[in-house]
Structure formats: structure tokens, C-alpha cells
Design an enzyme around this catalytic site. Structure first.
Site, PDB file in Angstrom:
ATOM      1  N   HIS A  34      43.801  54.946  15.488  1.00  0.00           N
ATOM      2  CA  HIS A  34      43.932  53.674  14.771  1.00  0.00           C
ATOM      3  C   HIS A  34      44.448  52.630  15.758  1.00  0.00           C
ATOM      4  O   HIS A  34      45.580  52.720  16.236  1.00  0.00           O
ATOM      5  CB  HIS A  34      44.908  53.857  13.609  1.00  0.00           C
ATOM      6  N   HIS A  76      37.262  52.085   6.876  1.00  0.00           N
ATOM      7  CA  HIS A  76      38.566  51.962   7.528  1.00  0.00           C
ATOM      8  C   HIS A  76      39.047  53.356   7.924  1.00  0.00           C
ATOM      9  O   HIS A  76      39.510  53.563   9.046  1.00  0.00           O
ATOM     10  CB  HIS A  76      39.546  51.271   6.584  1.00  0.00           C
ATOM     11  N   CYS A 134      46.024  45.390  10.183  1.00  0.00           N
ATOM     12  CA  CYS A 134      44.952  46.267  10.671  1.00  0.00           C
ATOM     13  C   CYS A 134      43.553  45.676  10.501  1.00  0.00           C
ATOM     14  O   CYS A 134      42.609  46.127  11.148  1.00  0.00           O
ATOM     15  CB  CYS A 134      45.009  47.609   9.951  1.00  0.00           C
ATOM     16  N   SER A 151      12.352  24.082  64.633  1.00  0.00           N
ATOM     17  CA  SER A 151      11.087  23.730  65.286  1.00  0.00           C
ATOM     18  C   SER A 151      10.228  22.892  64.331  1.00  0.00           C
ATOM     19  O   SER A 151      10.641  21.809  63.928  1.00  0.00           O
ATOM     20  CB  SER A 151      10.380  25.007  65.739  1.00  0.00           C
TER      21      SER A 151
END
Length: 733
Positions: free
Chosen positions: A358, A318, A182, A625
């Protein structure tokens, strides 16, 4: 003190780009809206989505029919990344989304992956390769055809997430897949920061990707596990009973702070310090977090950042919303920060998991982006579902409080807004990052309103249309954006693709109003080479070179030389009419052919030389031109001295011819010639239904009326004579 500041810049890293695909948000702006509004992106699954869930699973009493849904993981533009449909079908959606996210993060930062002056690294990790296990491996015919080695190594295994990005983008810096469960993506941010500080790369793409398949499956909340039985994640709350796992992908682009400041990059926040460690055996079990291990990593990050705990006003934890996990984590913060000093708490603590669930390998970078956005916006988002503190958390003794509404985040006196971000991995690898707001930007000078060219390109016309609409939305919500910066980024910070278009605007509102209009889309066969186009008479106007004459020394030098050559050849003084900004005084002068032609030549020739001095050299030139003379001169057909002598004589002789007019007509050549009076000539065929006729004034006026009565579009051109017609024959000799 000056030395300390210099060292701090050397040891700090700037966040210069971000991108995300998260539940409820496919951009960082949408993500911030989810956070600021305190919305939960975890949602109940629909009846149609649940139809794919086996009946024995869906009917189980522990089954929870919700998901933190990531929209569109089954959609992927394989052609954009030069992948075949078969390669894309074999590739894990986690790898696909990270390719997309990495590209968008680089674009957000204003960098091109093909910039070989920069060493660009990739540090990232992904979740379990469920796609391989559940979708590909059961397909025995596929496995028999390709073999496990090819399927695993080219498109699925965790080890190849970062290197796939490096290969597809041709990036030459370190490419490292990080796997710490994690905490993966926050550990990747630490690794990238160290790589940048050590000089291993100049730029780093960092992030994580988790896509669980099947996509809309729900889950079973088994007794004793960490998944929430009611489908909500409630960080720090009294009723917290578990987390909800979901899918998401996010990436940030990091650069050394000194380099970012020197380049005037947009800096969203600054990484002051990072730290990682492992709990070892200092906990009740392998799956559990540790107070001491987490506290140690926080204290180490604070020390590296040279920041005291009371200098941090926000902690993004967390925060999984589990009954035992949250108290352990808050205890670690209390141990690292110390007891509350004073009557009131001074540091907010929150967790993004209440919003999006999560996200496993993408959890750390999602928390990181939340903190970056909070620091940048100067607001602290609420923690979703928080009402009363978990009784196991002794928050009244700590410096922390849980915000329940969006709060204004005032800067501390004499300081900057600072935040800490934590991520904990199963197995004990912890990471903590200290962020602070970017240095104050010097206000750019107020830009003078002027027309600016904006270039857009994409691999397909449909993608180009979507790009224009996204820019339109951006301009509406950011009306004060610097148009110079926007044009520069579109020109230098974006890859050049086959389908291209452009807009010219003076303001954000004007540009936004043009982005839903149909304009030509060019299909480029090659992006190599540069073409110069040189216009003819009729494109001149008073003061047309005032800006380049003032701003470019090279232009001024070449133009002054051409102006002197014009006088030596017996021509007029062209300088004032071309560079003076008092336009009305020179309007009549600039209509004279004897002035307009040498003036146009001098401006076009000087501009080409100025561009060449900046490294912009053409591989092809086209002139109309009078513009043909400029192209021929630059191509070496004749010298500039000879060219100007010819142009001065040409302008003088053409002005001495009988007066006349020119008329632009919108029809095809056959129809035009069937209507054309004998005294008029077809002067030019510019396109299939865009022609010009030329002749005496009266005949042109009468013909314009005839065309109008017949329903054809016609427009009188701003010329003094009937150029490209028989009336010019007297000048030929």
C-alpha cells in the site's frame, strides 16, 4: 451518432506518458513484468538494513522485518534540476522522486517542459513529511540557521509538491497539490481530467509520491490495526490479514484525446470518465469504508463514461487485503454492477497491493498505471497470494472473479477493452476512473531503409552514457520501433543539454550495435543558434540530391534555378548526375571537377534555402574549399548569379590543370614535413594529426608506400587533381 462520437472525443482524455519508481520496478516496463509474472516486491530486510532499527523495536514480538522497498530514494541528481547540494539535502525525498518521475513521464510522452505553446498543469500529492520531522527538525543547528519557515516552505510541506515541479520546469498551467489520504493520486487524476476538459491546461502531469523514512525500518503489526503480521498482503483471500505499507512514486501525463489524435501521440489508454465523492457519515467509523458511498462513485463514473457495467472486463480495486475492508469494497462493486447475468463471471477483480504494498498517496496512480498497462497489453495480471475467496465475500453471486494467472484479454465483440480503477481514502473521499484501450492506430507506411541521424544529449557525460545504454536496451526489446518516430522524439521531444553525441543508422539493430561504441562527445557552451557546414569537392556522389529534389518543392525550385545559371555561364548540365537515382551511369561524370564543383554548389545552396524556408536559419556558417563560396553567397558577399559564374569558371580551369592525387595522413605536421618529398605539398591541416598532402600521381603513390612502411596511416582521397597544391597555380590568373 456522429455527434455522440465527437462529444465522446471531446470529453475523453488520453494517457500519453507514464513513469514510476515502485518497489521492484524503476520503469513501467519493469512494473509490467512484476505484474505479469505475479511477483511480490515486498521483501525481508537484510541484516545490514535491520542494524539501524533500535533493538527494543526489532526484538518486539509484533515486529515484522519486511518492507516494500523503493530503491534509491536517497540518490538525487541535484545539478540536473539546477539545485544546489544544500537545497537537495533539505528537500523531502518525496519531492525529489516526484521531480524525477515528472521529468521522465514528460519525456515518455515526448514533450519538453520549455514548450511555451502548451499550458502544462501539475496535480499531485504526497505522504506525511517524515523527513522533515525525523531528519531535519531534530537538527537544532540547522533549524537555528535557516528557521522552520524556510525549511518547511521550500522543500518539505505537502502543499508545495506540485508547485515545486511547476517552478523547476517553468510550467504555466494550474499547479495543485491534492490531499485525500490513500485516494490522493486517483483524485488528482480526476482533477486533472476536469481541468483538461475545461480548457484550463493542454497537458497535465499527475501522480503521487510516498517515501517513508527511515527507509528500511520494518513495522509493528499491532492487534486491531490494518498492518499484516506476516508481511504479506493478500487481497480478497481467505487468509487476508492486513496490508503492508511501502514507498513509491508514479506519474502519468494526460492530454485531451482530440489533441492527442491530431498530433499522432502514442496513446496508452483513454480515460472515458471519472468521479469522486465522500462517504459522509454512512459508515461505522471515520476510518472505515462505506458500501453505499463507494457504489455511488462507481455508478457515477460509469454514467459519465456512458458505459454499462457489463462493458467493463477488469476492475482494479483499492484491495488492501484486510479481513473486513475487502468484503465492503466488493459489496460496493456488486451493488454498482448488479447481480451476475449468466453462469460465468465476466469481470476480473484485482489489487496491485499484493505486488508492491500500500503506497499511500501513490496508491491510486499505481493502480491506474497497472490498469493502463493491462488494457494496452491485452492481458490481465494475476492477483498475488490469492488462493481462495474471503468467506465474507459473496463472489459467487457477483459478476466478478479473482484471476490467479496471467490471462489473455480478448476484446469483447464489437467493443474495446475497458477497466475500472478505484481508490478509497481514509476520511471517505472515493474516486473511480473508467479506462478503455486507445483507438486503433492507422499503420504507418513502410519506411524505406535509409540513414537517419539520432541525436542525444545530457547534462553530464556519465548521464549521456547511461542514456545511450537505456536506448540500446529499448531497441533490443523493441526491434520494430519506428526509427523516424524515435529520431523525431530525440530531436524535438527532448531538452538540449551541454553534452551531446549522435549516431547514424539505417535499422534498429544497427543503431543498437552503435550505442556502446565510443564516439565523440561534444560540449556545447550554448544551445542558442544554428550552424551550417558546407563541404568541398570529394563529398559529391551520383544521385546525391534525388530525395530532396523529389520531396521538397523549395529545394527543387532553387536547384533548378542554379542549374539554369550554370548552363548560362557555359557550364555543364548538372541535373541528371545529381538527381537521377541510376547511380552507375553518372559515376564518371561526377568525378569531373567541371561538373562536381557547380553541382556541389547548387545542392548545398538549394538545401540551405530549403532549410531556411522551414525556419532553420543559421547564425554561423563554415565552408571548406568550394563550400566557402556557398557560405559567402548566403552571407551576402556576392549574389548567387555571380557566385555560380565564378564556380563554373573555377571548376573548368581547375580541371584543365595537370592531373594529380591527394592523400590523407594520420600524423602531426612536424613529422609529416620531415618525411615529405620535395614535389609534394601539404594541402590541408584538418586537425593536429589529420593532414592532407597533394601532388603528382606517382609521387603520391610512392609516398603512401613510404608512410605504410614507417607505420603511419594514410588514405587516398577521391579527387581527380592535386588540389590545394602548386599544380593549381596555372588556374590562379
Amino acid at each position: 451518432m456522429a455527434g455522440d462520437a465527437t462529444q465522446r472525443v471531446h470529453d475523453s482524455v488520453a494517457v500519453v506518458g507514464m513513469a514510476c519508481y515502485l518497489p521492484g520496478a524503476s520503469t513501467t516496463e519493469e512494473f509490467w513484468n512484476v505484474l505479469a509474472e505475479g511477483r511480490e516486491a515486498i521483501r525481508p530486510l537484510t541484516e545490514a538494513e535491520l542494524a539501524s532499527v533500535p533493538a527494543h523495536e526489532a526484538d518486539h514480538p509484533e515486529f515484522v522485518p519486511v518492507a516494500a522497498v523503493l530503491e534509491g530514494p536517497d540518490e538525487f541528481d541535484a545539478g540536473f534540476f539546477r539545485l544546489s547540494p544544500r537545497e537537495a539535502a533539505l528537500m523531502d525525498p518525496q519531492h525529489r522522486k516526484f521531480l524525477e518521475c515528472s521529468w521522465e513521464a514528460l519525456e515518455h510522452a515526448g514533450f519538453r517542459p520549455d514548450d511555451q505553446d502548451l499550458s502544462i498543469g501539475v496535480f499531485a500529492g504526497c505522504g506525511m513529511d517524515w523527513y522533515y520531522l525525523r531528519n531535519l527538525n531534530p537538527n537544532r543547528a540547522l533549524v537555528e540557521d535557516l528557521g522552520h519557515f524556510i525549511i518547511r516552505h521550500t522543500a518539505n510541506d505537502k502543499d508545495f509538491l506540485a508547485t515545486r515541479v511547476s517552478y523547476q520546469f517553468d510550467l504555466r498551467g494550474p499547479s495543485i497539490s491534492v490531499q485525500t489520504a490513500c485516494s490522493t493520486s486517483l483524485v488528482a487524476i480526476h482533477q486533472a481530467t476536469q481541468s483538461l476538459i475545461n480548457g484550463e491546461c493542454d497537458l497535465a502531469i499527475v501522480g503521487g509520491s510516498t517515501v517513508d523514512v527511515p527507509l528500511h525500518a520494518g513495522y509493528r503489526a499491532r492487534e486491531g490495526e490494518v498492518q499484516s503480521p506476516d508481511g504479506h498482503c493478500r487481497p480478497f483471500d481467505r487468509d487476508a490479514n492486513g496490508t503492508v505499507f511501502g514507498s513509491g512514486c508514479a506519474a502519468v501525463v494526460l492530454r485531451r484525446l482530440g489533441d492527442a489524435l491530431d498530433a499522432r501521440d502514442t496513446i496508452h489508454a483513454v480515460v472515458r470518465g471519472t468521479a469522486i465523492n465522500n462517504d459522509g457519515a454512512r459508515k461505522v467509523g471515520y476510518l472505515a469504508p462505506s458500501v453505499d458511498g463507494h457504489a455511488d462513485v462507481i455508478q457515477e463514473a460509469l454514467a459519465i463514461a456512458d458505459v454499462e457495467p457489463h462493458d467493463v472486463q477488469l476492475v482494479e480495486a483499492h484491495g488492501t487485503g484486510t479481513r473486513l475492508g475487502d468484503p465492503i469494497e466488493v459489496a460496493a462493486f456488486q451493488q454498482a454492477f448488479g447481480a451476475r447475468a449468466g453462469a460465468e463471471p465476466w469481470c476480473a477483480i484485482g489489487s496491485v497491493k499484493g505486488n508492491v504494498g500500500h503506497l499511500d498517496a501513490a496508491a491510486g496512480v499505481s493502480s491506474f498505471i497497472k490498469a493502463v498497462l493491462a488494457v494496452r497489453h491485452g492481458q490481465i495480471p494475476p492477483t498475488v497470494h490469492y488462493e481462495q475467496i474471503n468467506p465474507e465475500i459473496a463472489i459467487e453471486e457477483s459478476p466478478f472473479y479473482v484471476p490467479q494467472k496471467l490471462e489473455t484479454w480478448d476484446r469483447p465483440r464489437g467493443g474495446r477493452r475497458r477497466a475500472g480503477v478505484s481508490s478509497l481514502g481514509v476520511g471517505g473521499t472515493n474516486a473511480h476512473v473508467i479506462l478503455e484501450e486507445a483507438p486503433a492506430e492507422a499503420l504507418p507506411p513502410v519506411a524505406e531503409e535509409r540513414p537517419i541521424v539520432f541525436t542525444f544529449s545530457a547534462r553530464s557525460e556519465a548521464a549521456l552514457e547511461q542514456m545511450l545504454l537505456r536506448h540500446q536496451d529499448f531497441l533490443v526489446s523493441h526491434p520494430d520501433v519506428s526509427l523516424d518516430d524515435l529520431a523525431h522524439t530525440l530531436r524535438t521531444g527532448r531538452m538540449e543539454f551541454e553534452h551531446r553525441t549522435w549516431r547514424v543508422a539505417r535499422s534498429a539493430a544497427e543503431l543498437a550495435s552503435q550505442l556502446d561504441l565510443k564516439k565523440p562527445v561534444l560540449r556545447a557552451t550554448s544551445s542558442d543558434g544554428l550552424g551550417f557546414l558546407f563541404s568541398g569537392q570529394g563529398s559529391q556522389f551520383p544521385g546525391m540530391a534525388s530525395r530532396p529534389y523529389r520531396d521538397s518543392a523549395k529545394f527543387r525550385e532553387v536547384f533548378d534555378y542554379c542549374s539554369e545559371l550554370t548552363r548560362q555561364a557555359g557550364g555543364p548540365d548538372i541535373t541528371m548526375a545529381v538527381v537521377d537515382e541510376h547511380l552507375d551511369e553518372h559515376a564518371a561524370t561526377m568525378k569531373q571537377t567541371a561538373v562536381a564543383q557547380p553541382a556541389l554548389f547548387a545542392v548545398e545552396y538549394a538545401m540551405a534555402q530549403a532549410l531556411a524556408s522551414w525556419g532553420l536559419k543559421p547564425t554561423a556558417m563554415l565552408g571548406h574549399s568550394l563550400g566557402e563560396y556557398v557560405a559567402a553567397c548566403l552571407a551576402g558577399v556576392f549574389s548567387v548569379e555571380d557566385a555560380i559564374e565564378i564556380v563554373v569558371a573555377r571548376g573548368r580551369l581547375m580541371q584543365s590543370m595537370p592531373a594529380g592525387s591527394m592523400l590523407g595522413v594520420m600524423t602531426d605536421e612536424a613529422t609529416l614535413r620531415s618525411l615529405l618529398p620535395a614535389e609534394l605539398d601539404v594541402a590541408a591541416i584538418n586537425a593536429r594529426e589529420s593532414l592532407v598532402v597533394s601532388g603528382p600521381d606517382g609521387a603520391i603513390t610512392d609516398f603512401a608506400q613510404t608512410l605504410e612502411s614507417e607505420g603511419f596511416g594514410a588514405r587516398l582521397l577521391h579527387t581527380s587533381h592535386a588540389f590545394h597544391s602548386r599544380s593549381m597555380e596555372g588556374a590562379i590568373e
